[in-house]
Scaffold this motif. Structure first.
Motif, PDB file in Angstrom:
ATOM      1  N   CYS A   1       0.810  -1.221   0.000  1.00 55.05           N
ATOM      2  CA  CYS A   1       0.000   0.000   0.000  1.00 55.05           C
ATOM      3  C   CYS A   1       0.845   1.274   0.000  1.00 55.05           C
ATOM      4  O   CYS A   1       0.466   2.269  -0.623  1.00 55.05           O
ATOM      5  CB  CYS A   1      -0.924   0.015   1.210  1.00 55.05           C
ATOM      6  N   SER A   2       1.975   1.243   0.691  1.00 56.07           N
ATOM      7  CA  SER A   2       2.822   2.441   0.757  1.00 56.07           C
ATOM      8  C   SER A   2       3.327   2.846  -0.623  1.00 56.07           C
ATOM      9  O   SER A   2       3.483   4.037  -0.905  1.00 56.07           O
ATOM     10  CB  SER A   2       4.006   2.213   1.691  1.00 56.07           C
ATOM     11  N   ALA A   3       3.580   1.878  -1.479  1.00 54.57           N
ATOM     12  CA  ALA A   3       4.019   2.185  -2.851  1.00 54.57           C
ATOM     13  C   ALA A   3       2.836   2.660  -3.692  1.00 54.57           C
ATOM     14  O   ALA A   3       2.968   3.595  -4.491  1.00 54.57           O
ATOM     15  CB  ALA A   3       4.667   0.962  -3.484  1.00 54.57           C
ATOM     16  N   VAL A   4       1.682   2.045  -3.495  1.00 58.68           N
ATOM     17  CA  VAL A   4       0.503   2.391  -4.289  1.00 58.68           C
ATOM     18  C   VAL A   4       0.087   3.840  -4.051  1.00 58.68           C
ATOM     19  O   VAL A   4      -0.241   4.554  -5.000  1.00 58.68           O
ATOM     20  CB  VAL A   4      -0.662   1.426  -3.979  1.00 58.68           C
ATOM     21  N   ILE A   5       0.109   4.296  -2.808  1.00 59.01           N
ATOM     22  CA  ILE A   5      -0.333   5.678  -2.541  1.00 59.01           C
ATOM     23  C   ILE A   5       0.645   6.703  -3.082  1.00 59.01           C
ATOM     24  O   ILE A   5       0.307   7.877  -3.192  1.00 59.01           O
ATOM     25  CB  ILE A   5      -0.586   5.936  -1.038  1.00 59.01           C
ATOM     26  N   ARG A   6       1.837   6.280  -3.433  1.00 54.63           N
ATOM     27  CA  ARG A   6       2.847   7.206  -3.967  1.00 54.63           C
ATOM     28  C   ARG A   6       2.847   7.289  -5.489  1.00 54.63           C
ATOM     29  O   ARG A   6       3.690   7.940  -6.068  1.00 54.63           O
ATOM     30  CB  ARG A   6       4.221   6.814  -3.443  1.00 54.63           C
ATOM     31  N   ILE A   7       1.905   6.624  -6.128  1.00 49.75           N
ATOM     32  CA  ILE A   7       1.747   6.804  -7.572  1.00 49.75           C
ATOM     33  C   ILE A   7       1.203   8.206  -7.758  1.00 49.75           C
ATOM     34  O   ILE A   7       0.083   8.521  -7.348  1.00 49.75           O
ATOM     35  CB  ILE A   7       0.809   5.742  -8.171  1.00 49.75           C
ATOM     36  N   VAL A   8       2.019   9.067  -8.334  1.00 47.24           N
ATOM     37  CA  VAL A   8       1.722  10.497  -8.393  1.00 47.24           C
ATOM     38  C   VAL A   8       0.618  10.763  -9.409  1.00 47.24           C
ATOM     39  O   VAL A   8       0.736  10.382 -10.573  1.00 47.24           O
ATOM     40  CB  VAL A   8       2.988  11.303  -8.747  1.00 47.24           C
ATOM     41  N   PRO A   9      -0.450  11.413  -8.965  1.00 50.56           N
ATOM     42  CA  PRO A   9      -1.513  11.774  -9.901  1.00 50.56           C
ATOM     43  C   PRO A   9      -1.057  12.943 -10.776  1.00 50.56           C
ATOM     44  O   PRO A   9      -0.214  13.747 -10.355  1.00 50.56           O
ATOM     45  CB  PRO A   9      -2.661  12.194  -8.985  1.00 50.56           C
ATOM     46  N   PRO A  10      -1.596  13.042 -11.976  1.00 45.45           N
ATOM     47  CA  PRO A  10      -1.228  14.198 -12.796  1.00 45.45           C
ATOM     48  C   PRO A  10      -1.737  15.486 -12.149  1.00 45.45           C
ATOM     49  O   PRO A  10      -2.792  15.503 -11.512  1.00 45.45           O
ATOM     50  CB  PRO A  10      -1.913  13.932 -14.134  1.00 45.45           C
ATOM     51  N   LYS A  11      -0.962  16.530 -12.309  1.00 46.81           N
ATOM     52  CA  LYS A  11      -1.347  17.830 -11.749  1.00 46.81           C
ATOM     53  C   LYS A  11      -2.586  18.330 -12.490  1.00 46.81           C
ATOM     54  O   LYS A  11      -2.658  18.252 -13.717  1.00 46.81           O
ATOM     55  CB  LYS A  11      -0.187  18.809 -11.898  1.00 46.81           C
ATOM     56  N   SER A  12      -3.558  18.794 -11.725  1.00 43.97           N
ATOM     57  CA  SER A  12      -4.793  19.315 -12.321  1.00 43.97           C
ATOM     58  C   SER A  12      -5.357  20.397 -11.411  1.00 43.97           C
ATOM     59  O   SER A  12      -4.846  20.635 -10.324  1.00 43.97           O
ATOM     60  CB  SER A  12      -5.814  18.183 -12.497  1.00 43.97           C
ATOM     61  N   GLU A  13      -6.452  21.018 -11.879  1.00 37.71           N
ATOM     62  CA  GLU A  13      -7.092  22.037 -11.045  1.00 37.71           C
ATOM     63  C   GLU A  13      -7.638  21.431  -9.760  1.00 37.71           C
ATOM     64  O   GLU A  13      -7.625  22.075  -8.719  1.00 37.71           O
ATOM     65  CB  GLU A  13      -8.231  22.708 -11.822  1.00 37.71           C
ATOM     66  N   LEU A  14      -8.106  20.186  -9.831  1.00 39.13           N
ATOM     67  CA  LEU A  14      -8.665  19.536  -8.647  1.00 39.13           C
ATOM     68  C   LEU A  14      -7.575  19.040  -7.702  1.00 39.13           C
ATOM     69  O   LEU A  14      -7.800  18.927  -6.502  1.00 39.13           O
ATOM     70  CB  LEU A  14      -9.554  18.364  -9.064  1.00 39.13           C
ATOM     71  N   GLN A  15      -6.417  18.707  -8.254  1.00 42.31           N
ATOM     72  CA  GLN A  15      -5.291  18.222  -7.453  1.00 42.31           C
ATOM     73  C   GLN A  15      -4.032  18.975  -7.877  1.00 42.31           C
ATOM     74  O   GLN A  15      -3.188  18.442  -8.586  1.00 42.31           O
ATOM     75  CB  GLN A  15      -5.108  16.722  -7.651  1.00 42.31           C
TER      76      GLN A  15
END
Length: 164
Positions: free
Chosen positions: A121-135
């Motif tokens: 899980c620690s690796a999974v949560i570090r998959i960086v989401p693309p930068k967006s207005e919401l994030q």
């Protein structure tokens, strides 16, 4: 996560017999990037139905033994890990049960939940989401995920430690 020694890991378990503790295999501790973890989770190389989680709770390491269910989710079905809250293909999420600590666990009382099959899980949560207005800030998203993972792990552990 603060690094752990073999002695700290072996001394941290609350729901495991001495015999099971002696048979437990440890991961290569020298290979672990501790800064990128909320907990140390691994499957036993000699008994793949067993898994282990160790993390720091209130300044002390706490470890719990997990046992994987024998059946798997059918291919094509999605599932969600209850710790990292990541939707994954069903074959990548496993129902794990943890014997309760103390006499209740020896009497057969368990607590179950769905967790990433590899306990990664620690690796999974570090998959960086693309930068967006919401994030707008990927680092903030990862920090928020890490905080949620830690809270859910603490809640699961408290349930395992609760007598009966």
């Amino acid at each position: 996560m603060q690094p752990l020694t073999e002695a700290e890991i072996r001394g941290s378990f609350t729901n495991i017999s001495e015999h099971e503790l002696e048979r437990m295999t440890l991961p290569g501790l020298h290979e672990i990037v501790w800064e990128d973890r909320e907990f140390l989770g691994w499957r036993d190389a000699h008994a793949i139905h067993r898994g282990y989680i160790v993390y720091w709770r209130d300044g002390h390491p706490v470890g719990i033994l997990l046992k994987a269910a024998g059946s798997r989710t059918r291919p094509g079905i999605s599932a969600m890990c209850t710790l990292c809250r990541t939707p994954l293909p069903g074959v990548q999420v496993t129902l794990f049960t943890a014997p309760r600590a103390g006499q209740a666990g020896f009497d057969g009382s368990t607590v179950g939940t769905y967790i990433c099959s590899d306990l990664g899980c620690s690796a999974v949560i570090r998959i960086v989401p693309p930068k967006s207005e919401l994030q707008p800030d990927p680092d903030a998203v990862i920090a928020m995920r890490a905080e949620g993972l830690t809270a859910r792990l603490s809640s699961f552990t408290a349930n395992v430690l609760r007598a009966g």
